[in-house]
Design an enzyme around this catalytic site. Structure first.
Site, mmCIF file in Angstrom:
data_model
loop_
_atom_site.group_PDB
_atom_site.id
_atom_site.type_symbol
_atom_site.label_atom_id
_atom_site.label_comp_id
_atom_site.label_asym_id
_atom_site.label_seq_id
_atom_site.Cartn_x
_atom_site.Cartn_y
_atom_site.Cartn_z
ATOM 1 N N GLU A 137 0.855 -1.187 0.000
ATOM 2 C CA GLU A 137 0.000 0.000 0.000
ATOM 3 C C GLU A 137 0.891 1.237 0.000
ATOM 4 O O GLU A 137 1.969 1.205 0.582
ATOM 5 C CB GLU A 137 -0.852 0.047 1.299
ATOM 6 C CG GLU A 137 -1.698 -1.185 1.528
ATOM 7 C CD GLU A 137 -2.188 -1.296 2.982
ATOM 8 O OE1 GLU A 137 -2.214 -0.281 3.712
ATOM 9 O OE2 GLU A 137 -2.536 -2.418 3.377
ATOM 10 N N LYS A 139 2.314 4.577 1.435
ATOM 11 C CA LYS A 139 2.362 5.115 2.799
ATOM 12 C C LYS A 139 1.938 6.585 2.697
ATOM 13 O O LYS A 139 2.691 7.420 2.205
ATOM 14 C CB LYS A 139 3.765 4.975 3.375
ATOM 15 C CG LYS A 139 3.863 5.400 4.822
ATOM 16 C CD LYS A 139 5.138 4.825 5.446
ATOM 17 C CE LYS A 139 5.277 5.174 6.914
ATOM 18 N NZ LYS A 139 5.697 6.570 7.121
HETATM 19 S S1 IVH Z 1 -0.023 0.512 8.834
HETATM 20 C C1 IVH Z 1 2.134 -0.578 12.572
HETATM 21 N N1 IVH Z 1 -0.498 1.480 6.480
HETATM 22 O O1 IVH Z 1 2.747 5.314 8.738
HETATM 23 C C2 IVH Z 1 1.698 0.624 11.881
HETATM 24 N N2 IVH Z 1 0.502 2.923 8.105
HETATM 25 O O2 IVH Z 1 5.204 4.750 10.565
HETATM 26 C C3 IVH Z 1 0.299 0.445 11.409
HETATM 27 N N3 IVH Z 1 0.865 5.198 7.311
HETATM 28 O O3 IVH Z 1 1.508 5.757 11.972
HETATM 29 C C4 IVH Z 1 0.013 1.371 10.338
HETATM 30 N N4 IVH Z 1 0.047 4.913 5.290
HETATM 31 O O4 IVH Z 1 0.503 7.146 10.122
HETATM 32 C C5 IVH Z 1 0.008 1.739 7.709
HETATM 33 N N5 IVH Z 1 -1.031 2.205 4.347
HETATM 34 C C6 IVH Z 1 -0.541 2.462 5.565
HETATM 35 C C7 IVH Z 1 -0.041 3.726 5.937
HETATM 36 C C8 IVH Z 1 0.480 3.908 7.225
HETATM 37 C C9 IVH Z 1 0.585 5.777 6.140
HETATM 38 C C10 IVH Z 1 1.502 5.880 8.467
HETATM 39 C C11 IVH Z 1 0.728 5.811 9.741
HETATM 40 C C12 IVH Z 1 1.637 5.179 10.738
HETATM 41 C C13 IVH Z 1 2.970 5.391 10.116
HETATM 42 C C14 IVH Z 1 3.916 4.304 10.498
#
Ligand code: IVH
Length: 329
Positions: A137, A139
């Site tokens: 996905e 980020k």
């Molecule tokens: S998974 C264990 N998926 O990235 C973290 N995070 O450094 C669970 N973020 O705090 C989040 N896009 O703010 C996840 N597709 C995505 C994301 C994403 C942006 C950000 C989120 C998180 C940080 C992690």
């Protein structure tokens, strides 16, 4: 500087210039303290003032150097090391909420070899012959939000804060078009949906134009504009700001509607959330690397900022076995 102070010796104060593998223990001690102070100050500027004082690359380099020194001198790791802190503490303007399930952060991979190593480590840990399937996905470069639904109705929304405790921004999230007030279908009795609040690039430019015309604060980037807009004490200001939300994770759930990350994303879509359309399931290292390459290629044409891609083991029972619970799962 006086003549007698000029020296070829590297003093502790010059330790910032010394490669990690050449640091002496006293230099490493001074460096860890300097890096902790500097990272804390950048975090404060970023999270509490929405005014970043370092580029993402500079900030990542500080954190990486800190982690490398800690790996070489584990006995010198500070009790309040930045490696064990995520982001910054809440500002105190909003009531605090303790997250029942912590909101975690992620480790970075930088080069293709890191991805290969990451997949291989996971494959070996799970004792598989083939790599497991992953979701890939984008980020999203916004701020993470957790939304709590009870009996299918939205009851609260909170920012991540330091991961353990965030800010209660319920009144503000209620104004976001992408946040359903009721979940469609049969929602679990308690259901926490997590994702990213962001502002599109075009909305950011238009907002900054309006702000400048009105002689008000302009924002450094869409992420800071999104954070500043969500953390307004007056929800009508938040309502006037064009914020989007993509769902991609969850916290407490009395029943989990799917067994895979891809299934959860599909469920979020079915109950009324927006999910990022770029997400894919990848079943090889090559597919993961190709996803990254394609997204990097598309990056400029996406109307929202991203700061990388996120790879997640698709099967949730495997995520749990791998420990999707550490600071950086
Ligand atoms: S998974 C264990 N998926 O990235 C973290 N995070 O450094 C669970 N973020 O705090 C989040 N896009 O703010 C996840 N597709 C995505 C994301 C994403 C942006 C950000 C989120 C998180 C940080 C992690």
């Amino acid at each position: 500087m006086k003549d007698h102070m000029v020296s070829n010796n590297v003093t502790d104060n010059d330790a910032a210039l010394v490669p990690v593998d050449r640091l002496t223990a006293p230099q490493a001690r001074a460096e860890l303290q300097r890096l902790a102070d500097e990272i804390r100050e950048h975090d404060r500027r970023y999270y509490q003032e929405d005014a970043p004082s370092a580029s993402d690359a500079e900030y990542d380099a500080l954190r990486r150097r800190n982690a490398e020194i800690e790996a070489r001198f584990p006995e010198l790791v500070l009790a309040d090391s930045p490696s064990y802190r995520v982001g910054a503490v809440p500002t105190g303007r909003f009531p605090k909420v303790r997250h029942r399930v912590p909101m975690l952060s992620l480790d970075n991979a930088f080069v293709d070899a890191d991805v290969t190593e990451f997949v291989d480590r996971i494959r070996r840990f799970l004792r598989l012959d083939q790599p497991p399937a992953f979701t890939a996905e984008p980020k999203i470069d916004g701020l993470s939000l957790t939304l709590r639904y009870e009996g299918g109705t939205l009851v609260s929304g909170a920012t991540r804060g330091d991961g353990a405790e965030g800010e209660d921004v319920t009144a503000n999230v209620m104004t976001l078009d992408d946040v359903p007030h009721r979940l469609g279908g049969d929602a679990p009795s308690v259901c926490e949906v997590r994702g990213e609040v962001y502002m599109t690039k075009s909305a950011f430019l238009a907002l900054n134009r309006r702000q400048a015309e009105a002689g008000r604060q302009v924002f450094a980037n869409p992420r800071n504009a999104a954070a500043g807009s969500l953390r307004q004490l007056d929800p009508s200001i938040t309502r006037s700001r064009p914020l989007g939300f993509f769902a991609y994770a969850w916290g407490e759930m009395t029943e989990r509607p799917a067994d895979t990350q891809a299934g959860m994303l599909a469920w979020f879509g079915a109950v009324g959330f927006k999910i990022n359309p770029e997400g894919r399931v990848c079943d090889s290292v090559d597919a993961l690397i190709a996803f990254h390459r394609d997204i990097a290629f598309k990056r400029g044409s996406l109307d929202y900022d991203i700061d990388g891609v996120v790879y997640k083991v698709d099967r949730i029972d495997w995520q749990e076995r791998l420990g999707f619970v550490s600071r950086t799962p």
